[in-house]
Design a protein around this motif. Structure first.
Motif, PDB file in Angstrom:
ATOM      1  N   PRO A  31     -34.360  30.106 -30.353  1.00  0.00           N
ATOM      2  CA  PRO A  31     -34.835  28.753 -30.012  1.00  0.00           C
ATOM      3  C   PRO A  31     -35.660  28.074 -31.091  1.00  0.00           C
ATOM      4  CG  PRO A  31     -35.026  30.201 -28.121  1.00  0.00           C
ATOM      5  CD  PRO A  31     -34.659  31.069 -29.277  1.00  0.00           C
ATOM      6  N   PRO A  32     -36.635  28.757 -31.741  1.00  0.00           N
ATOM      7  CA  PRO A  32     -37.376  28.041 -32.794  1.00  0.00           C
ATOM      8  C   PRO A  32     -36.494  27.620 -33.959  1.00  0.00           C
ATOM      9  CG  PRO A  32     -38.563  30.006 -32.092  1.00  0.00           C
ATOM     10  CD  PRO A  32     -37.204  30.088 -31.494  1.00  0.00           C
ATOM     11  N   VAL A  33     -35.493  28.434 -34.290  1.00  0.00           N
ATOM     12  CA  VAL A  33     -34.598  28.076 -35.394  1.00  0.00           C
ATOM     13  C   VAL A  33     -33.765  26.857 -35.031  1.00  0.00           C
ATOM     14  CG1 VAL A  33     -32.656  28.876 -36.797  1.00  0.00           C
ATOM     15  CG2 VAL A  33     -34.532  30.451 -36.227  1.00  0.00           C
ATOM     16  N   VAL A  34     -33.252  26.865 -33.791  1.00  0.00           N
ATOM     17  CA  VAL A  34     -32.452  25.721 -33.351  1.00  0.00           C
ATOM     18  C   VAL A  34     -33.295  24.450 -33.322  1.00  0.00           C
ATOM     19  CG1 VAL A  34     -31.156  24.766 -31.411  1.00  0.00           C
ATOM     20  CG2 VAL A  34     -30.893  27.190 -32.038  1.00  0.00           C
ATOM     21  N   ALA A  35     -34.575  24.593 -32.951  1.00  0.00           N
ATOM     22  CA  ALA A  35     -35.435  23.411 -32.809  1.00  0.00           C
ATOM     23  C   ALA A  35     -35.671  22.689 -34.118  1.00  0.00           C
ATOM     24  CB  ALA A  35     -36.770  23.830 -32.188  1.00  0.00           C
ATOM     25  N   VAL A  36     -35.597  23.409 -35.244  1.00  0.00           N
ATOM     26  CA  VAL A  36     -35.909  22.759 -36.532  1.00  0.00           C
ATOM     27  C   VAL A  36     -34.664  22.483 -37.358  1.00  0.00           C
ATOM     28  CG1 VAL A  36     -38.214  23.770 -36.621  1.00  0.00           C
ATOM     29  CG2 VAL A  36     -36.283  25.015 -37.628  1.00  0.00           C
ATOM     30  N   GLN A  37     -33.490  22.655 -36.773  1.00  0.00           N
ATOM     31  CA  GLN A  37     -32.277  22.424 -37.556  1.00  0.00           C
ATOM     32  C   GLN A  37     -32.141  20.962 -37.982  1.00  0.00           C
ATOM     33  OE1 GLN A  37     -30.058  24.748 -38.815  1.00  0.00           O
ATOM     34  NE2 GLN A  37     -31.815  25.987 -38.127  1.00  0.00           N
ATOM     35  N   GLY A  38     -32.679  20.026 -37.189  1.00  0.00           N
ATOM     36  CA  GLY A  38     -32.590  18.615 -37.577  1.00  0.00           C
ATOM     37  C   GLY A  38     -33.703  18.176 -38.502  1.00  0.00           C
ATOM     38  N   ASP A  39     -34.617  19.052 -38.848  1.00  0.00           N
ATOM     39  CA  ASP A  39     -35.729  18.704 -39.740  1.00  0.00           C
ATOM     40  C   ASP A  39     -35.197  18.538 -41.160  1.00  0.00           C
ATOM     41  OD1 ASP A  39     -38.081  18.733 -41.378  1.00  0.00           O
ATOM     42  OD2 ASP A  39     -39.153  19.625 -39.677  1.00  0.00           O
ATOM     43  N   PRO A  40     -35.449  17.390 -41.810  1.00  0.00           N
ATOM     44  CA  PRO A  40     -34.917  17.169 -43.161  1.00  0.00           C
ATOM     45  C   PRO A  40     -35.671  17.953 -44.228  1.00  0.00           C
ATOM     46  CG  PRO A  40     -36.237  15.313 -42.478  1.00  0.00           C
ATOM     47  CD  PRO A  40     -36.167  16.205 -41.290  1.00  0.00           C
ATOM     48  N   GLY A  41     -36.821  18.492 -43.897  1.00  0.00           N
ATOM     49  CA  GLY A  41     -37.616  19.209 -44.888  1.00  0.00           C
ATOM     50  C   GLY A  41     -37.212  20.667 -45.005  1.00  0.00           C
ATOM     51  N   THR A  42     -38.183  21.478 -45.440  1.00  0.00           N
ATOM     52  CA  THR A  42     -37.927  22.906 -45.681  1.00  0.00           C
ATOM     53  C   THR A  42     -38.250  23.765 -44.467  1.00  0.00           C
ATOM     54  OG1 THR A  42     -40.165  23.194 -46.569  1.00  0.00           O
ATOM     55  CG2 THR A  42     -38.409  22.620 -48.142  1.00  0.00           C
ATOM     56  N   ALA A  43     -38.646  23.161 -43.351  1.00  0.00           N
ATOM     57  CA  ALA A  43     -39.052  23.942 -42.179  1.00  0.00           C
ATOM     58  C   ALA A  43     -37.929  24.828 -41.672  1.00  0.00           C
ATOM     59  CB  ALA A  43     -39.526  23.000 -41.067  1.00  0.00           C
ATOM     60  N   LYS A  44     -36.693  24.296 -41.697  1.00  0.00           N
ATOM     61  CA  LYS A  44     -35.609  25.107 -41.155  1.00  0.00           C
ATOM     62  C   LYS A  44     -35.358  26.354 -42.008  1.00  0.00           C
ATOM     63  CE  LYS A  44     -32.063  22.206 -43.356  1.00  0.00           C
ATOM     64  NZ  LYS A  44     -30.858  21.366 -43.099  1.00  0.00           N
TER      65      LYS A  44
END
Length: 395
Positions: A31-44
């Protein structure tokens, strides 16, 4: 936990951790990985790195369970990973999914509570340092983390207490079992000693005691004949010598100084014939015998001989008989030995003594039986019945 307990616990615990690992990946790491997939930065990318590292570390620790080397280091990394993931994507769900690990990979409740508190703190601090409106982490997320920690603490303490009580019961049961086994072994030892004493007493009564009694009777008779019938006295002295030699051989056999096989020479019919001839010579009684050539194993051989010796000794001491008859026959059900005399008889129910009881026990050990029939003035009949083995190896 000893080595045997570890070997037994590994398959069960390993299976549970395998299923939990699937749940950990699905509800904790994904879930945390899926949550940041749309983040344009380096978070994913950081999220993928952290979750992959935690997944690999969990797999390494699980494979070594229950020895768990490096479990403390893994839990420290898990706490740090929770804080990092909470900063990037909320982390409350990941913390809830990770709670069982704080209890599984620690040695006691204090360490589990401490690591759980550290994980909760890292998750809360990581979540509140940034605004994560898409995950809704804020007051609600903190409440979820705190409630999850409290519930897991209560459940963990309850489970630990149940396990500790179960271990204590197991320890008590183990101690009771060990004590019971010790008492049983002691009882077996005492029973074995008692049975061996009874066996020796029976052997001594049937061999040495009977021989010594014969020696006494023959010595008294020989002393009487020294003033008259020197030839008879000489025969009696020879009988005394032979009986003493036989007793010496029996004594050596009883203490193991001579092989027991030396006692049983020839067929049982030949042995009984020698015994009857000696008895007739020593007592002067008329002895009739019908002895079939029965093949039998050594224990049956000895039992038949001892029954004959004991019966003849009773005739010599108590019967006042003039004639003794002995019949040895093979029947379909086994072998029968019948010894009769025309003496004064006795009341069987009132008979007290070691001889008859010893014969009964000896025959019973071989699956046989002893029947004694007698009445005052009508003589005595002793019937010994023994089964015979069909196995040629025991003959």
């Amino acid at each position: 936990m000893d080595d045997q307990a570890q070997v037994e616990a590994r398959p069960v615990a390993g299976g549970i951790l395998r299923w939990y690992g699937i749940a950990w990946v699905l509800f904790g790491l994904c879930p945390p990985v899926v949550a940041v997939q749309g983040d344009p930065g380096t978070a994913k990318y950081w999220s993928l790195l952290v979750t992959a590292t935690l997944g690999a570390a969990y797999l390494a620790v699980r494979r070594r369970f229950p020895e768990m080397p490096g479990a403390t280091l893994y839990l420290c990394g898990l706490v740090l990973g929770l804080g990092v993931m909470a900063r990037m994507s909320g982390g409350a769900a990941m913390f809830i999914a990770a709670l069982p690990q704080f209890w599984v990979f620690t040695a006691g409740p204090r360490r589990a509570l401490a690591f759980g508190a550290a994980g909760a703190t890292a998750t809360v601090l990581g979540g509140v340092t940034v605004a994560v409106p898409r995950m809704g982490f804020g007051g609600g997320g903190v409440v979820v983390v705190v409630i999850g920690y409290l519930v897991s603490s209560l459940l963990g303490l309850g489970a630990h207490r149940a396990i500790r009580q179960s271990a204590e019961r197991e320890r008590r049961l183990g101690a009771e079992l060990a004590e019971t086994q010790r008492q049983l072994a002691e009882a077996h030892r005492r029973q074995g000693a008692t049975e061996e004493r009874e066996r020796l007493a029976r052997e001594i009564h049937d061999t040495l005691a009977q021989g010594l009694a014969s020696i006494v009777v023959l010595a008294e008779a020989a002393r009487t004949n020294l003033d008259g019938d020197l030839v008879r006295a000489a025969r009696q002295l020879t009988s005394i010598e032979n009986t003493a030699r036989e007793n010496l051989a029996e004594a050596r056999a009883l203490v193991g100084a001579a092989p027991r096989e030396g006692v049983a020479a020839g067929s049982v019919a030949q042995a009984l014939r020698r015994t009857l001839d000696r008895f007739a010579e020593d007592t002067g009684l008329t002895v009739t015998a019908e002895l079939s050539d029965v093949e039998c194993d050594r224990r049956t051989w000895i039992a038949l001989l001892r029954c004959t010796q004991e019966s003849l000794a009773n005739v010599r001491k108590h019967a006042d008989a003039t004639t003794v008859g002995v019949v040895l026959e093979r029947h379909p059900h086994g072998v029968e030995l019948e010894i009769t005399d025309d003496g004064k008889g006795f009341v069987v129910a009132r008979a007290r003594g070691f001889g008859l009881d010893g014969m009964r026990r000896r025959l019973a050990e071989l699956g046989g039986a002893l029947t004694v029939t007698s009445s005052l003035g009508d003589g005595t009949r002793v019937l010994a019945v023994l089964p015979l083995s069909d196995d040629p190896e025991v003959r």
